[in-house]
Design a protein around this motif. Structure first.
Motif, PDB file in Angstrom:
ATOM      1  N   CYS A   1       1.044  -1.230  -0.374  1.00  0.00           N
ATOM      2  CA  CYS A   1       0.188   0.252   0.297  1.00  0.00           C
ATOM      3  C   CYS A   1       0.722   1.374  -0.347  1.00  0.00           C
ATOM      4  CB  CYS A   1      -0.995  -0.210   1.429  1.00  0.00           C
ATOM      5  SG  CYS A   1      -0.319   0.612   2.592  1.00  0.00           S
ATOM      6  N   THR A   2       0.484   1.763  -0.125  1.00  0.00           N
ATOM      7  CA  THR A   2       1.084   3.470  -0.083  1.00  0.00           C
ATOM      8  C   THR A   2       0.670   4.811   0.693  1.00  0.00           C
ATOM      9  OG1 THR A   2       0.712   3.277  -2.187  1.00  0.00           O
ATOM     10  CG2 THR A   2       1.789   5.660  -0.762  1.00  0.00           C
ATOM     11  N   TYR A   3       1.353   5.258   1.575  1.00  0.00           N
ATOM     12  CA  TYR A   3       1.505   5.114   2.597  1.00  0.00           C
ATOM     13  C   TYR A   3       1.501   7.079   2.198  1.00  0.00           C
ATOM     14  CZ  TYR A   3       0.567   1.967   6.675  1.00  0.00           C
ATOM     15  OH  TYR A   3       0.180   1.036   6.646  1.00  0.00           O
ATOM     16  N   PRO A   4       0.922   8.579   2.911  1.00  0.00           N
ATOM     17  CA  PRO A   4       0.801   9.499   2.356  1.00  0.00           C
ATOM     18  C   PRO A   4       1.726  10.483   3.399  1.00  0.00           C
ATOM     19  CG  PRO A   4      -1.212   9.594   2.240  1.00  0.00           C
ATOM     20  CD  PRO A   4      -0.932   8.181   2.656  1.00  0.00           C
ATOM     21  N   GLU A   5       2.483  11.236   3.433  1.00  0.00           N
ATOM     22  CA  GLU A   5       3.283  11.904   3.961  1.00  0.00           C
ATOM     23  C   GLU A   5       2.386  12.314   5.451  1.00  0.00           C
ATOM     24  OE1 GLU A   5       5.859  16.349   4.598  1.00  0.00           O
ATOM     25  OE2 GLU A   5       5.171  15.694   2.645  1.00  0.00           O
ATOM     26  N   GLY A   6       2.751  12.263   6.304  1.00  0.00           N
ATOM     27  CA  GLY A   6       1.585  12.492   8.029  1.00  0.00           C
ATOM     28  C   GLY A   6       1.175  11.273   8.386  1.00  0.00           C
ATOM     29  N   GLN A   7       0.746  10.242   7.320  1.00  0.00           N
ATOM     30  CA  GLN A   7       0.000   9.257   7.876  1.00  0.00           C
ATOM     31  C   GLN A   7       0.773   8.615   8.774  1.00  0.00           C
ATOM     32  OE1 GLN A   7      -1.863   6.624   4.584  1.00  0.00           O
ATOM     33  NE2 GLN A   7      -2.324   5.616   6.316  1.00  0.00           N
ATOM     34  N   LEU A   8      -0.962   8.156  10.122  1.00  0.00           N
ATOM     35  CA  LEU A   8      -0.393   7.561  10.865  1.00  0.00           C
ATOM     36  C   LEU A   8       0.478   6.015  10.313  1.00  0.00           C
ATOM     37  CD1 LEU A   8       0.248   6.544  13.778  1.00  0.00           C
ATOM     38  CD2 LEU A   8      -2.150   5.645  13.603  1.00  0.00           C
ATOM     39  N   PHE A   9       1.608   5.461  10.651  1.00  0.00           N
ATOM     40  CA  PHE A   9       1.943   3.927  10.173  1.00  0.00           C
ATOM     41  C   PHE A   9       2.238   2.655  11.109  1.00  0.00           C
ATOM     42  CE2 PHE A   9       6.528   2.131   8.963  1.00  0.00           C
ATOM     43  CZ  PHE A   9       5.662   0.815   8.461  1.00  0.00           C
ATOM     44  N   MET A  10       2.321   3.594  12.271  1.00  0.00           N
ATOM     45  CA  MET A  10       2.402   2.515  12.942  1.00  0.00           C
ATOM     46  C   MET A  10       2.303   2.778  14.579  1.00  0.00           C
ATOM     47  SD  MET A  10       6.136   1.573  13.930  1.00  0.00           S
ATOM     48  CE  MET A  10       6.426   0.571  11.855  1.00  0.00           C
ATOM     49  N   LYS A  11       1.870   1.894  15.362  1.00  0.00           N
ATOM     50  CA  LYS A  11       1.719   2.419  16.932  1.00  0.00           C
ATOM     51  C   LYS A  11       2.952   1.264  17.929  1.00  0.00           C
ATOM     52  CE  LYS A  11      -2.698   4.063  16.891  1.00  0.00           C
ATOM     53  NZ  LYS A  11      -4.042   3.395  17.870  1.00  0.00           N
ATOM     54  N   ILE A  12       3.330   1.876  19.006  1.00  0.00           N
ATOM     55  CA  ILE A  12       4.970   1.519  19.649  1.00  0.00           C
ATOM     56  C   ILE A  12       4.750   1.829  21.243  1.00  0.00           C
ATOM     57  CG2 ILE A  12       7.273   1.445  20.129  1.00  0.00           C
ATOM     58  CD1 ILE A  12       7.971   2.005  16.826  1.00  0.00           C
ATOM     59  N   SER A  13       4.594   0.913  21.331  1.00  0.00           N
ATOM     60  CA  SER A  13       4.436   0.612  23.475  1.00  0.00           C
ATOM     61  C   SER A  13       5.987   0.721  24.140  1.00  0.00           C
ATOM     62  CB  SER A  13       3.932  -0.500  24.357  1.00  0.00           C
ATOM     63  OG  SER A  13       3.312  -0.089  25.173  1.00  0.00           O
ATOM     64  N   VAL A  14       5.827   2.334  24.698  1.00  0.00           N
ATOM     65  CA  VAL A  14       7.344   2.637  25.304  1.00  0.00           C
ATOM     66  C   VAL A  14       7.577   2.887  26.369  1.00  0.00           C
ATOM     67  CG1 VAL A  14       9.684   3.921  25.439  1.00  0.00           C
ATOM     68  CG2 VAL A  14       8.650   3.442  22.911  1.00  0.00           C
ATOM     69  N   ASN A  15       7.677   1.613  27.606  1.00  0.00           N
ATOM     70  CA  ASN A  15       7.230   1.834  28.551  1.00  0.00           C
ATOM     71  C   ASN A  15       5.841   1.944  29.643  1.00  0.00           C
ATOM     72  OD1 ASN A  15      10.141   1.355  29.461  1.00  0.00           O
ATOM     73  ND2 ASN A  15      10.718   3.985  29.255  1.00  0.00           N
ATOM     74  N   GLY A  16       4.676   1.264  28.391  1.00  0.00           N
ATOM     75  CA  GLY A  16       3.797   1.607  28.465  1.00  0.00           C
ATOM     76  C   GLY A  16       2.953   2.716  28.028  1.00  0.00           C
ATOM     77  N   GLU A  17       3.944   3.684  27.658  1.00  0.00           N
ATOM     78  CA  GLU A  17       2.923   4.524  26.758  1.00  0.00           C
ATOM     79  C   GLU A  17       2.724   4.788  25.550  1.00  0.00           C
ATOM     80  OE1 GLU A  17       4.276   9.183  26.097  1.00  0.00           O
ATOM     81  OE2 GLU A  17       5.250   8.203  27.654  1.00  0.00           O
ATOM     82  N   GLU A  18       1.904   4.288  24.840  1.00  0.00           N
ATOM     83  CA  GLU A  18       1.883   4.526  23.035  1.00  0.00           C
ATOM     84  C   GLU A  18       1.705   5.228  22.569  1.00  0.00           C
ATOM     85  OE1 GLU A  18      -2.411   4.248  20.974  1.00  0.00           O
ATOM     86  OE2 GLU A  18      -1.910   1.863  21.361  1.00  0.00           O
ATOM     87  N   LEU A  19       2.624   5.575  21.551  1.00  0.00           N
ATOM     88  CA  LEU A  19       3.818   6.450  20.348  1.00  0.00           C
ATOM     89  C   LEU A  19       3.055   5.585  19.167  1.00  0.00           C
ATOM     90  CD1 LEU A  19       7.031   6.674  22.089  1.00  0.00           C
ATOM     91  CD2 LEU A  19       4.873   7.862  23.030  1.00  0.00           C
ATOM     92  N   GLN A  20       2.822   7.187  18.686  1.00  0.00           N
ATOM     93  CA  GLN A  20       2.284   7.000  17.498  1.00  0.00           C
ATOM     94  C   GLN A  20       3.608   7.265  15.758  1.00  0.00           C
ATOM     95  OE1 GLN A  20      -1.641   9.178  16.640  1.00  0.00           O
ATOM     96  NE2 GLN A  20      -2.360   7.574  17.528  1.00  0.00           N
ATOM     97  N   VAL A  21       3.564   7.005  15.415  1.00  0.00           N
ATOM     98  CA  VAL A  21       4.204   7.003  13.777  1.00  0.00           C
ATOM     99  C   VAL A  21       3.812   7.038  12.834  1.00  0.00           C
ATOM    100  CG1 VAL A  21       7.061   6.464  13.184  1.00  0.00           C
ATOM    101  CG2 VAL A  21       6.294   4.938  15.438  1.00  0.00           C
ATOM    102  N   LYS A  22       4.241   8.499  11.972  1.00  0.00           N
ATOM    103  CA  LYS A  22       4.086   9.285  11.332  1.00  0.00           C
ATOM    104  C   LYS A  22       4.760   8.756  10.066  1.00  0.00           C
ATOM    105  CE  LYS A  22       0.246  11.674  13.422  1.00  0.00           C
ATOM    106  NZ  LYS A  22      -0.388  13.186  13.837  1.00  0.00           N
ATOM    107  N   MET A  23       3.925   8.234   8.756  1.00  0.00           N
ATOM    108  CA  MET A  23       5.395   8.624   7.240  1.00  0.00           C
ATOM    109  C   MET A  23       6.141  10.340   7.531  1.00  0.00           C
ATOM    110  SD  MET A  23       5.982   5.453   6.558  1.00  0.00           S
ATOM    111  CE  MET A  23       6.150   5.894   5.034  1.00  0.00           C
ATOM    112  N   PRO A  24       7.771  10.126   7.097  1.00  0.00           N
ATOM    113  CA  PRO A  24       8.082  11.400   7.105  1.00  0.00           C
ATOM    114  C   PRO A  24       7.574  12.090   5.588  1.00  0.00           C
ATOM    115  CG  PRO A  24       9.715   9.853   6.823  1.00  0.00           C
ATOM    116  CD  PRO A  24       7.862   9.203   7.665  1.00  0.00           C
ATOM    117  N   GLU A  25       7.775  11.337   4.670  1.00  0.00           N
ATOM    118  CA  GLU A  25       7.431  11.353   3.282  1.00  0.00           C
ATOM    119  C   GLU A  25       6.409  10.453   2.778  1.00  0.00           C
ATOM    120  OE1 GLU A  25      11.255   9.691   1.946  1.00  0.00           O
ATOM    121  OE2 GLU A  25      11.086  11.678   2.624  1.00  0.00           O
ATOM    122  N   ALA A  26       6.180  10.564   1.795  1.00  0.00           N
ATOM    123  CA  ALA A  26       5.215   9.173   0.369  1.00  0.00           C
ATOM    124  C   ALA A  26       6.040   8.423   0.792  1.00  0.00           C
ATOM    125  CB  ALA A  26       3.835  10.259  -0.292  1.00  0.00           C
TER     126      ALA A  26
END
Length: 72
Positions: free
Chosen positions: A2-27
């Motif tokens: 698939c294609t992810y546009p710039e800024g779209q949510l790409f994945m979620k990661i849990s670090v020390n119990g806190e969920e952080l979102q990773v967005k695509m820096p470029e398409a």
């Protein structure tokens, strides 16, 4: 695949119990059957994609997934 546009949510990661979102820096377009490696930078309150590269046939994952599978 698939294609992810710039800024779209790409994945979620849990670090020390806190969920952080990773967005695509470029398409970015991902192709089926290709292995990708992601370099992530984990900061105090965010995670970002620093680099995306295609793996080669020498990678431990071979040439990627060639069949649809549910990965748990």
């Amino acid at each position: 695949p698939c294609t992810y546009p710039e800024g779209q949510l790409f994945m979620k990661i849990s670090v020390n119990g806190e969920e952080l979102q990773v967005k695509m820096p470029e398409a970015k377009t991902f192709d089926e059957g290709t292995h990708y490696t992601f370099d992530l930078k984990v900061g105090k309150d965010k995670v970002s994609v620093e680099q995306v590269s295609m793996g080669d046939f020498d990678s431990p994952f071979g040439d990627g997934w060639n069949n649809e599978e549910d990965l748990n």
